[in-house]
Design a protein around this motif. Structure first.
Motif, PDB file in Angstrom:
ATOM      1  N   GLU A  82     -40.683  13.881  10.592  1.00 37.67           N
ATOM      2  CA  GLU A  82     -39.354  13.417  10.182  1.00 37.67           C
ATOM      3  C   GLU A  82     -38.457  14.597   9.793  1.00 37.67           C
ATOM      4  N   ASP A 109     -36.161  13.027  15.153  1.00 36.77           N
ATOM      5  CA  ASP A 109     -35.202  12.407  16.068  1.00 36.77           C
ATOM      6  C   ASP A 109     -33.828  12.517  15.433  1.00 36.77           C
ATOM      7  N   GLN A 112     -31.933   9.512  14.433  1.00 32.69           N
ATOM      8  CA  GLN A 112     -32.336   8.732  13.268  1.00 32.69           C
ATOM      9  C   GLN A 112     -32.106   9.496  11.969  1.00 32.69           C
ATOM     10  N   SER A 154     -29.470  -0.485  22.718  1.00 35.39           N
ATOM     11  CA  SER A 154     -29.564   0.613  21.752  1.00 35.39           C
ATOM     12  C   SER A 154     -29.111   1.927  22.378  1.00 35.39           C
ATOM     13  N   HIS A 413     -31.895   1.622   5.603  1.00 38.00           N
ATOM     14  CA  HIS A 413     -32.565   2.854   5.181  1.00 38.00           C
ATOM     15  C   HIS A 413     -34.035   2.608   4.864  1.00 38.00           C
ATOM     16  N   LYS A 416     -36.519   2.034   8.047  1.00 37.45           N
ATOM     17  CA  LYS A 416     -36.850   3.105   8.987  1.00 37.45           C
ATOM     18  C   LYS A 416     -38.361   3.315   9.039  1.00 37.45           C
ATOM     19  N   ARG A 450     -25.782   5.998  13.824  1.00 41.48           N
ATOM     20  CA  ARG A 450     -27.234   6.147  13.869  1.00 41.48           C
ATOM     21  C   ARG A 450     -27.930   5.065  13.046  1.00 41.48           C
ATOM     22  N   TYR A 453     -28.199   2.064  15.188  1.00 45.44           N
ATOM     23  CA  TYR A 453     -29.228   2.350  16.196  1.00 45.44           C
ATOM     24  C   TYR A 453     -30.623   2.155  15.599  1.00 45.44           C
ATOM     25  N   VAL A 454     -30.845   2.674  14.404  1.00 49.16           N
ATOM     26  CA  VAL A 454     -32.144   2.504  13.741  1.00 49.16           C
ATOM     27  C   VAL A 454     -32.428   1.018  13.528  1.00 49.16           C
ATOM     28  N   THR A 457     -33.364  -0.749  16.870  1.00 46.06           N
ATOM     29  CA  THR A 457     -34.646  -0.339  17.454  1.00 46.06           C
ATOM     30  C   THR A 457     -35.843  -0.708  16.590  1.00 46.06           C
ATOM     31  N   ARG A 458     -35.635  -1.477  15.512  1.00 44.41           N
ATOM     32  CA  ARG A 458     -36.768  -2.014  14.749  1.00 44.41           C
ATOM     33  C   ARG A 458     -37.328  -3.255  15.433  1.00 44.41           C
TER      34      ARG A 458
END
Length: 533
Positions: A82, A109, A112, A154, A413, A416, A450, A453-454, A457-458
């Motif tokens: 990370e 990434d 992210q 996404s 948050h 993630k 972002r 996007y996060v 994409t979950r």
């Protein structure tokens, strides 16, 4: 403390931090500077470190060339996960530990990078090839989580971004339905839509625990929580208070800290504040008698156990009980879990007097004792609770079902790194995503992109993005009580074309019941006649 931490971790001058992130405090720069100096002096006097000090002291060790070499040689390989979430000081630490790229790997990434509010900087990962010439970059684009329609949407969201490492996610998983963009008339309709969709997914075999509702800020779920409770849908919420941030858990940790470091002024302050009749003035006097501040050579805890300090009469019985509890914890080398159980007995009466849900707080103290059962060292327990605290799992909106199923509510948050079969993203409106508090410059807006996007994409199989048209408020007294929202700027037309789109809300009233429309005076007369017919 937010100002202090951002200043330290970003290595930015206080005046610049105030101007950029806390402009309402800029006029108080001088007293803030004085307070920070006094805070640092107080920490050193009490032999305590805060979170920021852990990094600063590590960096200070590495600034000594001889020690830097020794610490670096302790490790053959260094891998940082990370890396997009690291701050400037952490970047300095890594460069000191590994001045050359040999046996160094970072994984991250830049799409992210969403923790700038904690002073994390995406520049660490973006500039890594410059910092370490000869770096080999490996792009991981195959996705093993989401189905292709979710990935296409996404990717489209991120297509307008200024990310340095361009990626197009793809998957070999077949099938999938297009994401759904659900426009609701208002926030109550949005809550109704979420509950309905969640229950429909459950009927299709997707358990509640395999579904999540994600939102930009913790308070965005307030209306939904009420609706879930009304419908008896159990849920657990992440992203509000962490377990150790709850007041009663702070009480327990303060008592443990008094036992571990008797000169810890903040721990004494919180502990004495639990006693009836003891306010700030009395707390200061008692700590002065014990030698907490000004600092005595003898342990304040030993002085407290040997001599009863002077205190108001109503406080004496509880002070005596406190002395007994602390003495029980120090008399024999009891494990931390046993100490917590003993201290809970002293705290429980105070919780019952001060809180309506004291039983739940006692139960949480029991969970803390369960956590402590895996420790033989009190100091290690305190350190781990501070550095890696668990999330609370006691926030259920009611008794769980027989199968202990529950819906997950989470800030983006906190989500993630997580994944669910079905994900609902609520409040996809400008001012919510992006937050109206994070649109000052292009960098902030990019981070908000972002975040969406996060969130998207979950989802593994089903993604639903919710947009309420109206938000109710009363900003100007008797003015209209609602305003119309705008769909988030991150879903322009070409991105929306990748979604199925539906509307949700109360249908318009049907004025054509039984025959011709009734209008004007005829409608009033009909209403009246129904009253006495």
């Amino acid at each position: 403390m937010a100002i202090y931490s951002r200043t330290v971790n970003s290595r930015t001058n206080l005046a610049d931090v105030l101007a950029a992130h806390f402009p309402w405090c800029a006029s108080d720069a001088e007293p803030i500077r004085t307070a920070f100096g006094a805070y640092t002096e107080r920490k050193r006097g009490q032999n305590v470190l805060d979170f920021d000090d852990l990094l600063l002291f590590w960096k200070a060790l590495l600034d000594v060339p001889r020690l830097s070499v020794v610490l670096g040689d302790l490790f053959d390989h260094i891998l940082v996960d990370e890396y997009q979430d690291t701050n400037a000081i952490q970047g300095d630490i890594l460069r000191a530990m590994r001045p050359d790229p040999a046996n160094l790997t970072v994984v991250g990434d830049d799409a992210q990078a969403i923790y700038s509010f904690r002073a994390a900087t995406v520049h660490n990962i973006v500039e890594f090839p410059v910092t370490y010439p000869g770096t080999r970059s490996v792009t991981l684009e195959q996705n093993y989580r989401s189905l292709n329609p979710i990935l296409e949407a996404s990717n489209a969201v991120m297509a307008g971004s200024r990310t340095v490492y361009a990626k197009t996610l793809w998957t070999e998983r077949p099938g999938g339905v297009r994401p759904l963009l659900l426009t609701s008339t208002d926030e109550p309709a949005q809550s109704d839509a979420v509950c309905t969709e969640v229950l429909e997914q459950r009927e299709r075999g997707v358990e509640l625990r395999q579904q999540a509702v994600l939102f930009r800020a913790a308070h965005h779920s307030a209306h939904l929580e009420i609706e879930l409770s009304r419908r008896n849908i159990p849920f657990v919420k992440y992203g509000g208070l962490r377990f150790i941030e709850a007041a009663h858990i702070k009480d327990m940790i303060a008592l443990l800290r008094v036992l571990e470091n008797p000169w810890d002024e903040l721990a004494w302050w919180r502990t004495l504040g639990l006693i009836d009749g003891v306010g700030p003035s009395t707390s200061s006097k008692i700590m002065a008698q014990l030698g907490v501040r000004p600092r005595a050579q003898r342990s304040p805890l030993k002085i407290f156990l040997e001599t009863m300090p002077k205190a108001p009469a109503p406080a004496v019985p509880q002070l005596e009980d406190l002395r007994g509890a602390l003495e029980d914890c120090t008399a024999t080398p009891a494990p931390p879990a046993v100490q917590i159980e003993r201290l809970t007995l002293w705290c429980a009466p105070s919780w019952h007097r001060r809180h309506n849900n004291a039983a739940a707080r006692v139960a949480d103290a029991g969970r803390l004792a369960q956590i402590a059962s895996g420790y033989s060292s009190r100091s290690r327990l305190i350190a781990d609770l501070s550095l890696d605290p668990p999330q609370s799992t006691g926030e259920l909106a009611g008794a769980p079902m027989l199968d202990e199923d529950y819906l997950n509510l989470s800030t983006i948050h906190s989500a993630k790194g997580c994944e669910w079969e079905a994900v609902h993203v609520i409040h996809a409106a400008d001012g919510m995503i992006p937050s109206d508090m994070a649109t000052k410059d292009a960098d902030e807006i990019e981070e908000e992109r972002r975040l969406l996007y996060v969130a998207m994409t979950r989802a593994k199989q089903r993604l639903c993005v919710h947009f309420p048209l109206r938000y109710y408020h009363r900003r100007m007294g008797l003015d209209d009580a609602h305003g119309y929202a705008q769909l988030t700027r991150f879903l322009p037309g070409h991105v929306r074309s990748l979604f199925d789109q539906r509307s949700w809300g109360a249908p318009e009233e049907d004025d054509t019941q039984e025959g011709a429309p009734v209008t004007g005076a005829a409608r009033v007369d009909r209403w009246l006649s129904e009253l006495w017919s």
